[in-house]
Design a protein around this motif. Structure first.
Motif, PDB file in Angstrom:
ATOM      1  N   UNK A  95      -1.492 -15.452  23.414  1.00 49.48           N
ATOM      2  CA  UNK A  95      -2.495 -14.440  23.078  1.00 49.48           C
ATOM      3  C   UNK A  95      -1.874 -13.348  22.209  1.00 49.48           C
ATOM      4  N   UNK A  96      -0.671 -12.945  22.563  1.00 48.49           N
ATOM      5  CA  UNK A  96      -0.025 -11.851  21.839  1.00 48.49           C
ATOM      6  C   UNK A  96       0.308 -12.255  20.407  1.00 48.49           C
ATOM      7  N   UNK A  97       0.707 -13.512  20.197  1.00 46.20           N
ATOM      8  CA  UNK A  97       0.999 -13.963  18.846  1.00 46.20           C
ATOM      9  C   UNK A  97      -0.240 -13.866  17.957  1.00 46.20           C
ATOM     10  N   UNK A  98      -1.390 -14.254  18.504  1.00 45.58           N
ATOM     11  CA  UNK A  98      -2.630 -14.164  17.733  1.00 45.58           C
ATOM     12  C   UNK A  98      -2.999 -12.707  17.514  1.00 45.58           C
ATOM     13  N   UNK A  99      -2.826 -11.892  18.542  1.00 45.14           N
ATOM     14  CA  UNK A  99      -3.094 -10.465  18.402  1.00 45.14           C
ATOM     15  C   UNK A  99      -2.246  -9.878  17.266  1.00 45.14           C
ATOM     16  N   UNK A 100      -0.990 -10.296  17.196  1.00 42.64           N
ATOM     17  CA  UNK A 100      -0.090  -9.769  16.177  1.00 42.64           C
ATOM     18  C   UNK A 100      -0.588 -10.122  14.775  1.00 42.64           C
ATOM     19  N   UNK A 101      -1.048 -11.360  14.600  1.00 43.29           N
ATOM     20  CA  UNK A 101      -1.577 -11.768  13.292  1.00 43.29           C
ATOM     21  C   UNK A 101      -2.828 -10.968  12.929  1.00 43.29           C
ATOM     22  N   UNK A 102      -3.694 -10.769  13.899  1.00 42.16           N
ATOM     23  CA  UNK A 102      -4.923 -10.021  13.658  1.00 42.16           C
ATOM     24  C   UNK A 102      -4.620  -8.569  13.310  1.00 42.16           C
ATOM     25  N   UNK A 103      -3.755  -7.940  14.083  1.00 43.01           N
ATOM     26  CA  UNK A 103      -3.512  -6.508  13.904  1.00 43.01           C
ATOM     27  C   UNK A 103      -2.727  -6.183  12.633  1.00 43.01           C
ATOM     28  N   UNK A 104      -1.764  -7.014  12.288  1.00 43.41           N
ATOM     29  CA  UNK A 104      -0.999  -6.709  11.070  1.00 43.41           C
ATOM     30  C   UNK A 104      -1.894  -6.784   9.841  1.00 43.41           C
ATOM     31  N   UNK A 105      -2.804  -7.740   9.815  1.00 43.31           N
ATOM     32  CA  UNK A 105      -3.743  -7.814   8.703  1.00 43.31           C
ATOM     33  C   UNK A 105      -4.735  -6.654   8.759  1.00 43.31           C
ATOM     34  N   UNK A 106      -5.149  -6.282   9.963  1.00 44.05           N
ATOM     35  CA  UNK A 106      -6.065  -5.151  10.116  1.00 44.05           C
ATOM     36  C   UNK A 106      -5.421  -3.864   9.605  1.00 44.05           C
ATOM     37  N   UNK A 107      -4.128  -3.673   9.888  1.00 46.66           N
ATOM     38  CA  UNK A 107      -3.432  -2.472   9.421  1.00 46.66           C
ATOM     39  C   UNK A 107      -3.376  -2.436   7.900  1.00 46.66           C
ATOM     40  N   UNK A 108      -3.155  -3.599   7.300  1.00 51.35           N
ATOM     41  CA  UNK A 108      -3.122  -3.677   5.836  1.00 51.35           C
ATOM     42  C   UNK A 108      -4.479  -3.291   5.246  1.00 51.35           C
ATOM     43  N   UNK A 109      -5.541  -3.820   5.843  1.00 49.61           N
ATOM     44  CA  UNK A 109      -6.886  -3.495   5.367  1.00 49.61           C
ATOM     45  C   UNK A 109      -7.214  -2.023   5.609  1.00 49.61           C
ATOM     46  N   UNK A 110      -6.796  -1.518   6.765  1.00 52.74           N
ATOM     47  CA  UNK A 110      -7.095  -0.127   7.115  1.00 52.74           C
ATOM     48  C   UNK A 110      -6.507   0.840   6.091  1.00 52.74           C
ATOM     49  N   UNK A 111      -5.326   0.514   5.571  1.00 53.29           N
ATOM     50  CA  UNK A 111      -4.682   1.403   4.601  1.00 53.29           C
ATOM     51  C   UNK A 111      -5.513   1.546   3.330  1.00 53.29           C
ATOM     52  N   UNK A 112      -6.273   0.526   3.014  1.00 58.26           N
ATOM     53  CA  UNK A 112      -7.085   0.588   1.807  1.00 58.26           C
ATOM     54  C   UNK A 112      -8.526   1.001   2.033  1.00 58.26           C
ATOM     55  N   UNK A 113      -8.955   1.003   3.283  1.00 61.20           N
ATOM     56  CA  UNK A 113     -10.370   1.235   3.553  1.00 61.20           C
ATOM     57  C   UNK A 113     -10.635   2.456   4.426  1.00 61.20           C
ATOM     58  N   UNK A 114      -9.602   3.027   5.034  1.00 64.21           N
ATOM     59  CA  UNK A 114      -9.821   4.089   6.015  1.00 64.21           C
ATOM     60  C   UNK A 114     -10.595   5.259   5.422  1.00 64.21           C
TER      61      UNK A 114
END
Length: 231
Positions: A95-114
């Protein structure tokens, strides 16, 4: 066994339940073609639209499948396991491995969309995490998860937000156990504060690469603890 007529409401739910029971009892084995909509509607005492919705619900549960030009066939006698149940059953490291993939991409998107509201929410969550350091481990984990949730929300993708929310119940209890058993707060009541503050700063500055890298390193460290705890 006859299906029997149904009470007026809620018809779709009742129709779905009656048909599900017929299937799970094995009265319509796997591979069986169900009666047509007209026949089912007559037997159940409902309209064809109600039968159609009930069949869609059964298809969503993985019990039946419509085949164009052939009808609706039983493909399983037990409902497919839903996503939350699979998460509860899965190994925490998976579960944590999938969470890590989701969150790292989310952080990348957040930097451009926040938005300014997103930044305010993240900064508030960062302060709340620091304040929670004075409390017990469960309160600290909850505050940590809230900060991560704020980062995911800033990505502006409701599917990512919903996916993270699905992970949270499976993660929370295990993370509390990890903090307690591994003594992660014995020497530092607010572990990871620097990296979390740097994450918020990177998102504020619009640096997606930095935000993703900071979060990747932070989550990998926790994943290492989880693997060690299982060994």
């Amino acid at each position: 066994m006859p299906l029997g007529a149904l009470r007026p409401s809620p018809l779709v739910e009742q129709a779905t339940q009656h048909l599900r029971e017929q299937i799970t009892r094995g009265e319509w084995p796997v591979g069986t073609r169900l009666p047509g909509e007209n026949a089912l509607a007559k037997t159940l005492g409902v309209g064809r639209s109600t039968v159609r919705e009930a069949l869609r619900a059964l298809a969503g549960a993985g019990l039946v499948q419509a085949r164009q030009g052939s009808g609706v066939f039983v493909i399983a006698t037990e409902p497919a396991e839903d996503w939350p149940a699979r998460l509860r059953r899965a190994a925490i490291t998976d579960v944590y491995e999938v969470r890590m993939m989701v969150e790292t991409q989310a952080a990348r998107l957040a930097a451009g969309r926040r938005t300014e509201e997103d930044l305010a929410a993240m900064e508030s969550a960062l302060r709340a995490r620091a304040d929670a350091a004075a409390g017990d481990d469960a309160s600290f984990v909850d505050a940590d998860i809230a900060l991560h949730a704020a980062v995911v929300a800033a990505a502006g993708n409701p599917v990512l937000t919903d996916l993270f929310a699905e992970f949270t119940p499976a993660l929370r209890e295990r993370l509390i156990d990890l903090v307690e058993l591994a003594g992660l707060r014995e020497h530092d009541r607010n572990p990871g504060h620097g990296s979390h503050a740097a994450l918020v700063t990177a998102i504020r500055e619009g640096d997606g690469e930095a935000a993703s890298g900071i979060l990747q390193a932070e989550l990998e460290q926790t994943l290492t603890h989880l693997h060690s705890d299982r060994s």
